[in-house]
Design an enzyme around this catalytic site. Sequence first.
Site: not given
Length: 377
Positions: A154, A191, A193, A279
């Site tokens: 990110h 991931d 996200h 995740d």
Amino acid sequence: MTTPVLLYYDMRMLGHNPHGWDPANPAWTEAVKAMITLQYPGSDLQTYSHPERPDRLTAIVDRLMLEPIEGVRWMLPSAATTAQIERVHDKNYVAKIESLAGESCWLAKDTTAISPGSVEAASLAAGAGISAVEAISGGAARRAFCVLRPPGHHAHSDHASGFCLYNNIAVTAAHARESLGYQRVMIWDWDMHHGNGTQEIFYSDPSVLVVDSHCAAPFYPGSGLLHDTGAGAGVGSQLNVPLPPGSGNAALLKVFDEVVKPAAKAFQPDILLVSSGFDCHYLDMICAMDETGFAILTQRMSDLADELCDGRLVVLLEGGYNAKALADSAHAVVNVLAGIRVNSFNVMPDDPGCAAVADAVQFLKRKGSGKEPPLEN
């Protein structure tokens, strides 16, 4: 037969501990509490623990120590230098982060924060991938797994976000190209996200192909739309596969079979990198994968690396916030990297992500790149 696997870890990365309660900085502590109350209305401020906490790594390391895997070689990473980090990050931003060594402060409203040991931890995390690709380039092994934090995908070129300070996989990819001569680098970010920082950094770069499978917007960070496929010379070098909540092993395997593999064959990478968040595990947030799914993805990526780039594959830890899910998934991935083949994996009878993958495949085949399609027909 086992395969040598380099496993990079340094306990100094545990020094990143943005717990939020800093008696020496009461104003910062109150700001943190206010933000937590806003984002997590039901939180108990007396017991709240930042999700990106040190026991994410200790869960993985303890499991690998208790159940050792033949072929694994534990390695200490070298910290990334300022110059290496500045290949993908703005100089003023890097200087700002470096100036915060030994400090505690709040960097972004999405609960990105630092503690006194965070800058050192971030430099080691950014350096882990560099250490891995250098060792692979030198012939020490063909596979590596980097147990690192803070995560990176990110982090944008000029600001921190999503618990990330430096973009570890972007630093690794840039080093592979600029110092080791790998002309084409491919990244798969699995991931949950979207890796918005990685996308921003490489969005106009045709030498880095990024495939990103993630929960669709408005899930954090709300980016990674199908039509985001790159810009300028990099059109076609960003392939996003947005998935619905509840997606499981079958959906991610379909992403590999119908997006990652054909895109890789068209691109012909010199090295494969994985942003490996865990995740998507059913014990974590809102998806339904398990460790058998991560194992089969790793096996397919290992086979692809053997086929296209002499086996060169580096896996870097991203997210994942449930200790058991992290430990189980990381152990399964390293086991496969060490050459243990997967005999079976779990599949839901009706995986809601499969239809979304099919839609993405059709869109990407229609879209192409203006030069050649990103996916083989």
